[in-house]
Scaffold this motif. Structure first.
Motif, PDB file in Angstrom:
ATOM      1  N   ILE A   9     -14.453  -4.138 -34.555  1.00  0.00           N
ATOM      2  CA  ILE A   9     -14.293  -3.527 -33.236  1.00  0.00           C
ATOM      3  C   ILE A   9     -14.349  -2.018 -33.440  1.00  0.00           C
ATOM      4  N   VAL A  10     -15.424  -1.396 -32.985  1.00  0.00           N
ATOM      5  CA  VAL A  10     -15.619   0.020 -33.280  1.00  0.00           C
ATOM      6  C   VAL A  10     -15.076   0.928 -32.179  1.00  0.00           C
ATOM      7  N   LYS A  11     -14.759   0.323 -31.018  1.00  0.00           N
ATOM      8  CA  LYS A  11     -14.351   1.153 -29.891  1.00  0.00           C
ATOM      9  C   LYS A  11     -13.757   0.252 -28.812  1.00  0.00           C
ATOM     10  N   SER A  12     -12.809   0.785 -28.056  1.00  0.00           N
ATOM     11  CA  SER A  12     -12.279   0.086 -26.884  1.00  0.00           C
ATOM     12  C   SER A  12     -12.394   1.010 -25.680  1.00  0.00           C
ATOM     13  N   GLN A  13     -12.746   0.433 -24.551  1.00  0.00           N
ATOM     14  CA  GLN A  13     -12.794   1.183 -23.292  1.00  0.00           C
ATOM     15  C   GLN A  13     -11.738   0.610 -22.354  1.00  0.00           C
ATOM     16  N   LEU A  14     -10.843   1.469 -21.910  1.00  0.00           N
ATOM     17  CA  LEU A  14      -9.729   1.039 -21.082  1.00  0.00           C
ATOM     18  C   LEU A  14     -10.089   1.242 -19.617  1.00  0.00           C
ATOM     19  N   SER A  15     -10.486   0.161 -18.976  1.00  0.00           N
ATOM     20  CA  SER A  15     -10.889   0.210 -17.575  1.00  0.00           C
ATOM     21  C   SER A  15     -10.308  -0.999 -16.862  1.00  0.00           C
ATOM     22  N   ALA A  16     -10.350  -0.990 -15.536  1.00  0.00           N
ATOM     23  CA  ALA A  16      -9.665  -2.011 -14.751  1.00  0.00           C
ATOM     24  C   ALA A  16     -10.636  -2.736 -13.828  1.00  0.00           C
ATOM     25  N   ALA A  17     -10.256  -3.962 -13.449  1.00  0.00           N
ATOM     26  CA  ALA A  17     -11.043  -4.768 -12.523  1.00  0.00           C
ATOM     27  C   ALA A  17     -10.168  -5.187 -11.344  1.00  0.00           C
ATOM     28  N   LEU A  18     -10.797  -5.364 -10.193  1.00  0.00           N
ATOM     29  CA  LEU A  18     -10.069  -5.894  -9.045  1.00  0.00           C
ATOM     30  C   LEU A  18      -9.754  -7.371  -9.271  1.00  0.00           C
ATOM     31  N   HIS A  19      -8.599  -7.810  -8.797  1.00  0.00           N
ATOM     32  CA  HIS A  19      -8.202  -9.202  -8.956  1.00  0.00           C
ATOM     33  C   HIS A  19      -7.763  -9.754  -7.607  1.00  0.00           C
ATOM     34  N   ALA A  20      -8.294 -10.915  -7.252  1.00  0.00           N
ATOM     35  CA  ALA A  20      -7.905 -11.589  -6.019  1.00  0.00           C
ATOM     36  C   ALA A  20      -7.574 -13.037  -6.338  1.00  0.00           C
ATOM     37  N   GLU A  21      -6.360 -13.445  -6.015  1.00  0.00           N
ATOM     38  CA  GLU A  21      -5.948 -14.818  -6.298  1.00  0.00           C
ATOM     39  C   GLU A  21      -6.716 -15.830  -5.454  1.00  0.00           C
ATOM     40  N   HIS A  22      -7.059 -15.453  -4.212  1.00  0.00           N
ATOM     41  CA  HIS A  22      -7.699 -16.402  -3.290  1.00  0.00           C
ATOM     42  C   HIS A  22      -8.933 -15.745  -2.650  1.00  0.00           C
ATOM     43  N   PRO A  23     -10.003 -15.564  -3.408  1.00  0.00           N
ATOM     44  CA  PRO A  23     -11.165 -14.832  -2.900  1.00  0.00           C
ATOM     45  C   PRO A  23     -11.898 -15.526  -1.752  1.00  0.00           C
ATOM     46  N   SER A  24     -11.615 -16.805  -1.507  1.00  0.00           N
ATOM     47  CA  SER A  24     -12.297 -17.504  -0.415  1.00  0.00           C
ATOM     48  C   SER A  24     -11.687 -17.192   0.949  1.00  0.00           C
ATOM     49  N   ARG A  25     -10.508 -16.641   0.970  1.00  0.00           N
ATOM     50  CA  ARG A  25      -9.871 -16.336   2.252  1.00  0.00           C
ATOM     51  C   ARG A  25     -10.565 -15.167   2.942  1.00  0.00           C
ATOM     52  N   PRO A  26     -10.844 -15.293   4.241  1.00  0.00           N
ATOM     53  CA  PRO A  26     -11.582 -14.232   4.956  1.00  0.00           C
ATOM     54  C   PRO A  26     -10.942 -12.858   4.831  1.00  0.00           C
ATOM     55  N   GLN A  27      -9.624 -12.778   4.928  1.00  0.00           N
ATOM     56  CA  GLN A  27      -8.988 -11.461   4.875  1.00  0.00           C
ATOM     57  C   GLN A  27      -9.114 -10.836   3.493  1.00  0.00           C
ATOM     58  N   VAL A  28      -9.135 -11.686   2.443  1.00  0.00           N
ATOM     59  CA  VAL A  28      -9.310 -11.167   1.084  1.00  0.00           C
ATOM     60  C   VAL A  28     -10.742 -10.688   0.897  1.00  0.00           C
ATOM     61  N   ARG A  29     -11.702 -11.445   1.398  1.00  0.00           N
ATOM     62  CA  ARG A  29     -13.109 -11.036   1.301  1.00  0.00           C
ATOM     63  C   ARG A  29     -13.348  -9.729   2.056  1.00  0.00           C
ATOM     64  N   ASP A  30     -12.699  -9.579   3.200  1.00  0.00           N
ATOM     65  CA  ASP A  30     -12.828  -8.327   3.951  1.00  0.00           C
ATOM     66  C   ASP A  30     -12.273  -7.157   3.152  1.00  0.00           C
TER      67      ASP A  30
END
Length: 270
Positions: A238-259
């Motif tokens: 492992i020559v390098k690590s990049q510390l970045s973040a991702a969005l997380h949604a527990e229930h991505p199928s719900r309309p309000q979450v998709r919005d």
């Protein structure tokens, strides 16, 4: 910035400059003035590490003009900045209105990717601080997987093997060890850290390893402990690590979450 690990080694933490894209050497110098030095001052540090992104034209200018390289090194010192790693993934146009799949071109089956990465390694060897002997360059995970076949895979393996030989020669010449890390990313030939094991084992050169991006780990649903353990067991560095973040949604199928997620859609990147 530099930190002392409990085992006594030095950990380098760098501010990545590809968030402020610049295609030319003048643009890079402006980044140092307008963004990097102000960040260092705001943090109250005497010295700040930066993960420098150099587009094709800027990298070529520095690799072919020793005076330009010395000038950049002088400017870094003057502004209290240091470079131990480069982002070699985007080739050019990272600040364009629409990047999308172009970020994967040229891929590792294209000779231009080898030449560009070689230039970056030579530049980094000239930028490393006097008390640092090792540096790293992150690069794309071979290619976007569409239209990838064994012929292109063979070309990529040959290019990376050639790069390893060039990095060996660079250390003999400069005393500086530069390593390259494939950065696994969803949708690519090397999509996960586990996908990296087979091609890197085939290349078998310890200067070619993996750049672990925490956002990519998350979006590929990889467990960090398992991923790192598998790389270590396979002898992949492992020559390098990049510390970045991702969005997380527990229930991505719900309309309000998709919005809510739709608010983050933008035309530039995938």
């Amino acid at each position: 910035m530099r930190f002392r690990h409990p085992d006594g080694s030095t950990v380098h933490l760098a501010y990545c400059t590809n968030v402020h894209p610049a295609e030319t050497l003048d643009g890079v110098l402006a980044q140092l003035r307008d963004h990097c030095e102000p960040v260092r001052r705001r943090l109250g540090r005497d010295r700040l590490g930066i993960g420098l992104w150099l587009a094709k034209d800027a990298a070529h200018a520095l690799a072919t003009d020793p005076s330009a390289l010395r000038g950049l090194r002088t400017e870094l010192d003057r502004r209290g900045l240091e470079v131990v790693t480069l982002n070699g993934f985007p080739y050019e146009g990272f600040g364009a209105e629409e990047v999308k799949y172009r970020v994967y071109k040229p891929d590792w089956a294209d000779p231009e990717r080898l030449e560009h990465t070689t230039s970056l390694a030579r530049v980094l060897a000239g930028l490393l601080p006097d008390d640092v002997s090792e540096g790293s360059v992150s690069t794309l995970p071979l290619a976007w997987r569409t239209a990838w076949d064994e012929t292109r895979a063979d070309k990529a393996r040959a290019a990376l093997a050639t790069l390893g030989e060039r990095l060996d020669a660079l250390q003999e010449l400069t005393g500086r060890s530069i390593r390259i890390g494939l950065e696994p990313e969803p949708g690519c030939v090397v999509e996960t850290t586990r996908d990296a094991i087979t091609p890197l084992t085939a290349i078998g050169h310890d200067r070619i390893g993996v750049c672990v991006d925490t956002c990519h780990l998350a979006t590929s649903f990889e467990d960090p402990d398992e991923a790192l353990d598998a790389l270590e067991a396979a002898g992949i560095r492992i020559v390098k690590s990049q510390l970045s973040a991702a969005l997380h949604a527990e229930h991505p199928s719900r309309p309000q979450v998709r919005d809510a997620l739709a608010a983050f859609a933008e035309p530039r990147f995938l």
